[in-house]
Design a protein around this motif. Structure first.
Motif, PDB file in Angstrom:
ATOM      1  N   GLU A 108      -2.385  10.445  -6.689  1.00 47.15           N
ATOM      2  CA  GLU A 108      -3.298   9.506  -7.306  1.00 47.15           C
ATOM      3  C   GLU A 108      -2.827   8.136  -7.673  1.00 47.15           C
ATOM      4  O   GLU A 108      -3.164   7.014  -7.225  1.00 47.15           O
ATOM      5  CB  GLU A 108      -4.242   9.897  -8.350  1.00 47.15           C
ATOM      6  CG  GLU A 108      -5.424   9.122  -8.554  1.00 47.15           C
ATOM      7  CD  GLU A 108      -6.616   9.932  -9.398  1.00 47.15           C
ATOM      8  OE1 GLU A 108      -7.670   9.493  -9.527  1.00 47.15           O
ATOM      9  OE2 GLU A 108      -6.061  10.620 -10.280  1.00 47.15           O
ATOM     10  N   LYS A 109      -1.780   8.380  -8.502  1.00 46.42           N
ATOM     11  CA  LYS A 109      -1.191   6.886  -8.872  1.00 46.42           C
ATOM     12  C   LYS A 109      -0.520   6.305  -7.867  1.00 46.42           C
ATOM     13  O   LYS A 109      -0.723   5.035  -7.510  1.00 46.42           O
ATOM     14  CB  LYS A 109       0.300   7.104  -9.984  1.00 46.42           C
ATOM     15  CG  LYS A 109      -0.271   7.693 -11.146  1.00 46.42           C
ATOM     16  CD  LYS A 109       0.808   7.795 -12.235  1.00 46.42           C
ATOM     17  CE  LYS A 109       0.192   8.235 -13.552  1.00 46.42           C
ATOM     18  NZ  LYS A 109       1.475   8.532 -14.444  1.00 46.42           N
ATOM     19  N   VAL A 160       6.428   8.098 -11.251  1.00 43.94           N
ATOM     20  CA  VAL A 160       6.388   8.887 -10.019  1.00 43.94           C
ATOM     21  C   VAL A 160       7.935   8.985  -9.703  1.00 43.94           C
ATOM     22  O   VAL A 160       7.971  10.253  -9.385  1.00 43.94           O
ATOM     23  CB  VAL A 160       5.451   7.985  -8.977  1.00 43.94           C
ATOM     24  CG1 VAL A 160       5.578   8.954  -7.828  1.00 43.94           C
ATOM     25  CG2 VAL A 160       4.141   7.955  -9.456  1.00 43.94           C
ATOM     26  N   ASP A 209       6.703  -0.027  -8.910  1.00 43.93           N
ATOM     27  CA  ASP A 209       5.649   0.285  -9.430  1.00 43.93           C
ATOM     28  C   ASP A 209       5.917   1.950  -9.729  1.00 43.93           C
ATOM     29  O   ASP A 209       5.187   2.511 -10.758  1.00 43.93           O
ATOM     30  CB  ASP A 209       4.406   0.144  -8.870  1.00 43.93           C
ATOM     31  CG  ASP A 209       4.048  -1.545  -8.715  1.00 43.93           C
ATOM     32  OD1 ASP A 209       4.615  -2.080  -9.578  1.00 43.93           O
ATOM     33  OD2 ASP A 209       3.227  -2.007  -7.937  1.00 43.93           O
ATOM     34  N   ILE A 255      -1.955  13.921 -10.005  1.00 41.44           N
ATOM     35  CA  ILE A 255      -1.888  12.834 -10.673  1.00 41.44           C
ATOM     36  C   ILE A 255      -1.092  11.756  -9.967  1.00 41.44           C
ATOM     37  O   ILE A 255      -1.275  10.844 -10.049  1.00 41.44           O
ATOM     38  CB  ILE A 255      -1.550  13.343 -12.116  1.00 41.44           C
ATOM     39  CG1 ILE A 255      -2.655  14.073 -12.766  1.00 41.44           C
ATOM     40  CG2 ILE A 255      -1.345  12.066 -12.994  1.00 41.44           C
ATOM     41  CD1 ILE A 255      -2.392  14.518 -14.220  1.00 41.44           C
ATOM     42  N   LYS A 256       0.245  12.320  -9.839  1.00 38.58           N
ATOM     43  CA  LYS A 256       1.386  11.431  -9.094  1.00 38.58           C
ATOM     44  C   LYS A 256       0.901  10.514  -7.878  1.00 38.58           C
ATOM     45  O   LYS A 256       1.013   9.719  -7.687  1.00 38.58           O
ATOM     46  CB  LYS A 256       2.716  12.165  -9.075  1.00 38.58           C
ATOM     47  CG  LYS A 256       3.228  12.337 -10.336  1.00 38.58           C
ATOM     48  CD  LYS A 256       4.748  12.873 -10.158  1.00 38.58           C
ATOM     49  CE  LYS A 256       4.815  14.193  -9.968  1.00 38.58           C
ATOM     50  NZ  LYS A 256       6.091  14.752  -9.621  1.00 38.58           N
ATOM     51  N   GLY A 287      -3.154   4.476  -5.653  1.00 37.20           N
ATOM     52  CA  GLY A 287      -3.669   3.188  -6.425  1.00 37.20           C
ATOM     53  C   GLY A 287      -2.756   2.250  -6.524  1.00 37.20           C
ATOM     54  O   GLY A 287      -3.083   0.897  -6.319  1.00 37.20           O
ATOM     55  N   ILE A 288      -1.420   2.324  -6.475  1.00 38.84           N
ATOM     56  CA  ILE A 288      -0.332   1.366  -6.102  1.00 38.84           C
ATOM     57  C   ILE A 288      -0.714   0.585  -4.863  1.00 38.84           C
ATOM     58  O   ILE A 288      -0.688  -0.647  -4.557  1.00 38.84           O
ATOM     59  CB  ILE A 288       0.970   1.912  -6.365  1.00 38.84           C
ATOM     60  CG1 ILE A 288       1.252   2.419  -7.802  1.00 38.84           C
ATOM     61  CG2 ILE A 288       2.175   0.939  -5.905  1.00 38.84           C
ATOM     62  CD1 ILE A 288       2.541   3.086  -7.921  1.00 38.84           C
ATOM     63  N   GLN A 333       5.311   3.843 -13.355  1.00 39.75           N
ATOM     64  CA  GLN A 333       4.149   4.587 -13.564  1.00 39.75           C
ATOM     65  C   GLN A 333       4.842   6.212 -13.498  1.00 39.75           C
ATOM     66  O   GLN A 333       4.141   7.069 -13.667  1.00 39.75           O
ATOM     67  CB  GLN A 333       3.264   4.560 -12.573  1.00 39.75           C
ATOM     68  CG  GLN A 333       2.391   3.131 -12.652  1.00 39.75           C
ATOM     69  CD  GLN A 333       0.851   3.214 -11.916  1.00 39.75           C
ATOM     70  OE1 GLN A 333       0.328   4.042 -11.783  1.00 39.75           O
ATOM     71  NE2 GLN A 333       0.774   2.109 -11.258  1.00 39.75           N
TER      72      GLN A 333
END
Length: 621
Positions: free
Chosen positions: A574-575, A400, A394, A571-572, A578-579, A398
């Motif tokens: 936060e991703k 990252v 993931d 941003i990264k 979220g994962i 995304q």
């Protein structure tokens, strides 16, 4: 005995050399200066001149090009120009098709061939003896003032158009407590040419025996002193041989000519903080010291201070050790292949039992190591392999992570099994990894169990990855770093006494397995972010970059775009969180599935910390 020939020519001549010119026509690649300084000479066919000039430009450490002649514009000096002490002694080696076929006192018999050849002047003005004196060390001229030894390494110079050769270095032994003073004196006097390329075990340069130099007389390193190595212009001899031209000449080691040309990169009167080096011991077996500038080191210390706050009031301030982040990042910068482990199954009644602290910091470090083009893998508990495989997939999807990385497991069994895992064919002389990093990884306590912060035994969920850190202690060339925020994480054995005294339940939960470097953070993810940021600072530091490159090859510009893009970001991260939420990974303190780590909301505490770390990292000095 080394010889130097002093010749003067009419102004505005840029060169005084063994080869005088009636109408000097030297193409100056740097600048003029009034005082004379020594240089070595390489004479090559005109057709090879552009390629050799470029070869020197991309390997400026050992080959600082001062200037070059133009064909058909020069002639040999009259015999009276050579000092009486020098008459009859060889000054040049002659090369034919790559082989050294003899030594010559004069090139007079080759005057016709020289009309279509170019003379290159390579600076060798850095005086180690002067630096020793400036650092308060006795001069160490070899016995009888003979030629100091120079050694061929296995470090390749950057190849260009048929010119290829290994770096050649000189060595002097220096007392440990005088290293930094000497290095600063060398950089002050010699600039880039004065900066060492290695301090420590000669075998890290591929030098098997100091008693067998390639040129000159052997140097002995007494017990308790550190071998320090500098780039040598004698590297040019290998380059001359590599091109296999029908005819070439080069100065014999110890023979120099005097020139008033000056290296364009000569040091200023005093060094700025960006050029003043700090020396740090990063490994005992093999012995290894590294350097970074004062300004870069201070930035990393600021990062260490920032992540050392204690939002959970656990008492981690008592665990802090100065410069652990700096030394860990220095060691990582020298690593070729890195193995990272994470995973703390604190929520043993849930599936998955992992917490949100650890994986984001580990992935952030992986991303930056990928940008540095290092080999990297992650090792996790076997029961959590599918979870981490999906997390990494993931992260790649995304953006990252740049690419997929290996996800490994280790079941243990014996000391031999650990060694077999860490080394190619189980041979400790050829480790597969040269740095292990644990970020929020459950660590084994003194009683052999694994405990969460509430003193609950979670051993049944943890594989014995600790054994790899224990085995690494006995394998030369493998270093380790532990990142933790409570003292029960792998690697925190280095501060276990402080954990037992100052951390709740510390006498039970303290990890007993130590890493070489213990990075303490209020939240372990912050330690992973800080390691990535510290590597960015080091690779953007001219002093450290040159040391890493061994002064060969071009440097990458500070703030390289690939490095900047690989830094942690709000941003990264936060991703990443979220994962983890998508895979039902819980916060370590609250136990909820949501956008928080260790009970702290991401959009306040964690996002703010990430932004501060990146701001300090990328700030212009």
């Amino acid at each position: 005995m080394p010889f130097t020939l002093h010749l003067r020519s009419r102004l505005p001549s840029a060169i005084r050399s063994l080869i005088l010119q009636k109408k000097p026509n030297i193409r100056n690649t740097s600048s003029m200066a009034g005082e004379l300084r020594p240089a070595s000479l390489v004479v090559l066919p005109r057709s090879l001149a552009p390629a050799f000039e470029r070869f020197c430009q991309v390997n400026t450490g050992p080959l600082p090009l001062l200037g070059q002649s133009e064909p058909e514009k020069w002639m040999l000096p009259p015999q009276g120009a050579i000092s009486e002490t020098r008459m009859g002694h060889p000054q040049f080696w002659k090369y034919e098709f790559g082989a050294c076929t003899g030594s010559l006192a004069s090139l007079e018999q080759y005057s016709e061939q020289l009309k279509d050849m170019v003379a290159f002047f390579l600076g060798c003005s850095f005086s180690l003896e002067e630096a020793l004196e400036k650092a308060g060390l006795p001069r160490r001229d070899p016995a009888g003032h003979s030629q100091a030894g120079a050694y061929k390494t296995t470090v390749p110079c950057v190849t260009h158009a048929g010119f290829c050769c290994p770096l050649v270095v000189t060595m002097r032994p220096i007392p440990k407590d005088k290293l930094e003073g000497l290095v600063r004196a060398c950089c002050s006097l010699g600039g880039e040419q004065g900066q060492p390329v290695h301090m420590g075990d000669p075998e890290l340069l591929g030098i098997k025996e100091l008693s067998k130099p390639a040129y000159g007389d052997a140097m002995v390193c007494p017990p308790g002193e550190v071998p320090v190595f500098w780039p040598s212009p004698l590297t040019s001899l290998g380059a001359v041989s590599s091109c296999e031209t029908p005819l070439a000449f080069a100065s014999i080691p110890g023979c120099t000519v005097m020139t008033d040309l000056k290296d364009a990169k000569a040091p200023p009167g005093c060094l700025t903080p960006e050029r003043i080096p700090e020396v740090h011991h990063i490994s005992q077996d093999p012995l290894h010291y590294s350097i970074a500038s004062v300004s870069a080191s201070q930035k990393i210390r600021e990062l260490e201070s920032m992540i050392g706050i204690d939002p959970g009031n656990r008492g981690i301030g008592h665990l802090l050790c100065k410069d652990e982040l700096l030394k860990a990042s220095l060691s990582l910068s020298h690593a070729r292949s890195v193995l990272i482990t994470t995973g703390f199954p604190t929520h043993f009644n849930h599936e998955p039992p992992e917490e949100t602290d650890g994986p984001p910091g580990a992935v952030a470090l992986v991303a930056f190591l990928q940008a540095l083009e290092k080999e990297v893998a992650i090792i996790v508990d076997q029961r959590a392999w599918n979870l981490h495989q999906k997390i990494v997939e993931d992260a790649v999807e995304q953006g990252v992570l740049k690419t997929q990385i290996p996800i490994l497991t280790y079941q243990g069994g014996s000391v031999e099994a650990a060694q077999a895992f860490l080394c190619k064919n189980g041979d400790p002389q050829t480790p597969r990894f040269d740095h292990l990093v644990a970020i929020e990884r459950a660590g084994r306590a003194a009683d052999g169990n694994y405990y969460n912060a509430r003193k609950m035994n979670i051993k049944h969920l943890v594989d014995p990855i600790d054994d790899l850190f224990l085995a690494a202690k006995k394998i030369p060339g493998i270093s380790s770093t532990g990142v933790g925020d409570g003292g029960n994480e792998l690697g925190m054995g280095k501060v276990k006494e402080a954990v037992r005294r100052h951390i709740r339940h510390g006498n039970v939960i303290a990890c007993d397995v130590e890493a070489d470097f213990a990075v303490i953070a209020g939240v372990s993810n912050w330690g992973g972010y800080a390691l990535a940021c510290a590597l960015y600072i080091l690779y953007s530091c001219a002093v450290h970059s040159q040391y890493l490159r061994k002064a060969v090859g071009p440097s990458r510009a500070p703030g390289d775009q690939a490095w900047t893009q690989a830094l942690p970001s709000v941003i990264k991260e936060e991703k990443m969180l979220g994962i983890l939420v998508q895979h039902k990974v819980r916060s370590g303190v609250s136990g909820i599935v949501g956008m928080e780590v260790d009970g702290l909301p991401f959009h306040n505490t964690h996002a703010e910390m990430i932004q501060k770390l990146v701001d300090v990292t990328t700030a212009q000095v």
